[in-house]
Write a protein that holds these residues in place. Structure first.
Motif, PDB file in Angstrom:
ATOM      1  N   TYR A  93      -2.204   8.097  14.185  1.00 15.27           N
ATOM      2  CA  TYR A  93      -1.522   7.485  13.037  1.00 15.27           C
ATOM      3  C   TYR A  93      -1.230   6.001  13.328  1.00 15.27           C
ATOM      4  O   TYR A  93      -1.571   5.121  12.537  1.00 15.27           O
ATOM      5  CB  TYR A  93      -0.229   8.262  12.747  1.00 15.27           C
ATOM      6  CG  TYR A  93       0.781   7.489  11.939  1.00 15.27           C
ATOM      7  CD1 TYR A  93       0.483   7.072  10.647  1.00 15.27           C
ATOM      8  CD2 TYR A  93       2.023   7.166  12.470  1.00 15.27           C
ATOM      9  CE1 TYR A  93       1.401   6.339   9.907  1.00 15.27           C
ATOM     10  CE2 TYR A  93       2.946   6.440  11.742  1.00 15.27           C
ATOM     11  CZ  TYR A  93       2.629   6.026  10.461  1.00 15.27           C
ATOM     12  OH  TYR A  93       3.529   5.291   9.736  1.00 15.27           O
ATOM     13  N   ARG A 126       7.835   1.922   2.916  1.00 13.12           N
ATOM     14  CA  ARG A 126       7.728   3.351   3.232  1.00 13.12           C
ATOM     15  C   ARG A 126       9.110   3.916   3.514  1.00 13.12           C
ATOM     16  O   ARG A 126      10.084   3.175   3.657  1.00 13.12           O
ATOM     17  CB  ARG A 126       6.769   3.579   4.394  1.00 13.12           C
ATOM     18  CG  ARG A 126       7.151   2.904   5.662  1.00 13.12           C
ATOM     19  CD  ARG A 126       6.073   3.157   6.712  1.00 13.12           C
ATOM     20  NE  ARG A 126       6.294   2.390   7.906  1.00 13.12           N
ATOM     21  CZ  ARG A 126       5.333   1.947   8.699  1.00 13.12           C
ATOM     22  NH1 ARG A 126       4.087   2.190   8.432  1.00 13.12           N
ATOM     23  NH2 ARG A 126       5.615   1.277   9.783  1.00 13.12           N
ATOM     24  N   GLU A 140      -4.967   8.581   4.163  1.00 16.00           N
ATOM     25  CA  GLU A 140      -4.831   8.666   5.622  1.00 16.00           C
ATOM     26  C   GLU A 140      -5.212  10.069   6.089  1.00 16.00           C
ATOM     27  O   GLU A 140      -4.352  10.939   6.281  1.00 16.00           O
ATOM     28  CB  GLU A 140      -3.408   8.267   6.025  1.00 16.00           C
ATOM     29  CG  GLU A 140      -3.122   6.821   5.619  1.00 16.00           C
ATOM     30  CD  GLU A 140      -2.119   6.096   6.483  1.00 16.00           C
ATOM     31  OE1 GLU A 140      -1.185   6.738   6.991  1.00 16.00           O
ATOM     32  OE2 GLU A 140      -2.264   4.865   6.635  1.00 16.00           O
ATOM     33  N   ARG A 181       0.830  -1.210   0.000  1.00 15.12           N
ATOM     34  CA  ARG A 181       0.000   0.000   0.000  1.00 15.12           C
ATOM     35  C   ARG A 181       0.852   1.243   0.000  1.00 15.12           C
ATOM     36  O   ARG A 181       1.969   1.281   0.521  1.00 15.12           O
ATOM     37  CB  ARG A 181      -0.992  -0.027   1.163  1.00 15.12           C
ATOM     38  CG  ARG A 181      -0.572   0.471   2.530  1.00 15.12           C
ATOM     39  CD  ARG A 181       0.626  -0.155   3.120  1.00 15.12           C
ATOM     40  NE  ARG A 181       0.830   0.141   4.525  1.00 15.12           N
ATOM     41  CZ  ARG A 181       1.430   1.227   5.016  1.00 15.12           C
ATOM     42  NH1 ARG A 181       1.914   2.148   4.227  1.00 15.12           N
ATOM     43  NH2 ARG A 181       1.586   1.386   6.309  1.00 15.12           N
ATOM     44  N   ALA A 230       0.208   5.092   1.286  1.00 14.88           N
ATOM     45  CA  ALA A 230      -0.792   5.648   2.202  1.00 14.88           C
ATOM     46  C   ALA A 230      -0.540   7.123   2.493  1.00 14.88           C
ATOM     47  O   ALA A 230      -0.178   7.495   3.610  1.00 14.88           O
ATOM     48  CB  ALA A 230      -0.779   4.833   3.497  1.00 14.88           C
TER      49      ALA A 230
HETATM   50  N1  GLU Z   1       0.313   8.591   6.010  1.00 14.80           N
HETATM   51  C1  GLU Z   1       1.712   8.550   6.293  1.00 14.80           C
HETATM   52  C2  GLU Z   1       2.394   9.758   5.651  1.00 14.80           C
HETATM   53  O1  GLU Z   1       1.842  10.345   4.730  1.00 14.80           O
HETATM   54  C3  GLU Z   1       2.400   7.290   5.808  1.00 14.80           C
HETATM   55  C4  GLU Z   1       1.868   6.093   6.456  1.00 14.80           C
HETATM   56  C5  GLU Z   1       2.664   4.821   6.318  1.00 14.80           C
HETATM   57  O2  GLU Z   1       3.269   4.548   5.282  1.00 14.80           O
HETATM   58  O3  GLU Z   1       2.605   4.024   7.249  1.00 14.80           O
HETATM   59  O4  GLU Z   1       3.476  10.095   6.068  1.00 14.80           O
END
Ligand code: GLU
Length: 282
Positions: free
Chosen positions: A196, A214, A43, A7, A9
């Motif tokens: 989060y 990530r 998110e 994913r 996000a």
């Molecule tokens: N939503 C988070 C961000 O934009 C990333 C979340 C993740 O990859 O766990 O930094």
């Protein structure tokens, strides 16, 4: 073995920049290499900072880059009840406690810093009596809920997770998670009934995510995610942390540093191929 599911996000609290582009491209590339699927997840738990126009821009910018994803896309702001349910499970285990401290109080009593450099919470409100908690709640003091990390770790014992890298196809390695570095993290914020950490863990499980790709800036947060996965009895995932795109000053790109957005670059005439080249993605 289950089909690999990955994913990307992003949070719609601004426009995507080259750092997001790298993360998205690497996630889609990893899905392809593993023979799996890349999902998009919005998110947007922060109702103050996240805006529908930024969500619309995420869809458009990613499509412009040539990426596509299965529909419907999971949107976190539609799932607050599920996060509250997960928090209640932790509450039933006696692992959540209300905290009324202000930012200033937290900073004044800090017992060091967490891996993000923020003040490490001293656990002040962990020691409040029930009567004190009720009094503060009745007075209308703003409340957030924290994980009692020591009690949580006493339940789970030593925690490990699986790491792959530098390539997504490399042999997995086992790493220890160190949630103690974060102290009693907030799982339900004052402004939103989740955080989060909690939403990510609930949603990775709900979406059957097998590989989390990530940026390295989020590597340390894995400590908490692995702890929550164990407490909520969800399956663990394989982690892959990628390099970051840095600006000329060697800093991570961000809206606050006025890093150009993909929109800006596109308006200047950049093509999706220019973006790929700029982030060293061939
Ligand atoms: N939503 C988070 C961000 O934009 C990333 C979340 C993740 O990859 O766990 O930094």
């Amino acid at each position: 073995m289950s089909q690999p599911r990955l994913r990307f996000a992003p949070s719609p609290n601004g426009l995507l920049h080259l750092g997001h582009a790298l993360s998205a491209l690497l996630t889609w590339d990893a899905a392809q290499k593993l023979g799996g699927t890349a999902y998009l997840r919005i998110e947007d738990i922060d109702r103050e900072r996240c805006k529908p126009e930024f969500t619309a821009a995420i869809f458009e910018d990613l499509a412009w880059l040539g990426l596509s994803w299965p529909e419907p896309v999971l949107v976190q702001s539609e799932r607050f009840e599920l996060y509250a349910e997960a928090a209640n499970r932790l509450r039933d285990m006696d692992l959540l406690y209300p905290c009324f401290c202000t930012r200033t109080e937290i900073a004044e009593k800090a017992i060091g810093t967490d891996p993000d450099g923020a003040p490490l919470y001293a656990g002040t409100c962990r020691h409040l009596s029930n009567a004190e908690r009720i009094e503060k709640l009745e007075r209308g003091d703003k409340v957030q809920f924290r994980l009692d990390s020591q009690a949580a770790m006493a339940r789970t014992g030593l925690l490990t997770f699986t790491l792959v890298g530098p390539s997504i196809l490399d042999r997995p390695q086992i790493r220890y998670a160190r949630p103690e570095r974060w102290g009693d993290v907030v799982l339900q914020r004052k402004d939103t009934p989740t955080s989060y950490h909690l939403s990510v863990v609930v949603d990775d499980a709900a979406q059957g995510i097998t590989h989390v790709t990530r940026g390295k800036d989020l590597e340390a947060a894995t400590d908490i995610h692995v702890l929550l996965q164990m407490l909520l009895a969800t399956s663990t995932v394989c982690y892959h942390f990628h390099r970051l795109v840095l600006d000329n000053a060697g800093e991570k790109l961000s809206k606050s540093r006025k890093s150009p957005s993909l929109r800006d670059l596109r308006a200047e005439g950049w093509t999706p191929d220019d973006v790929r080249r700029a982030v060293g993605f061939h």
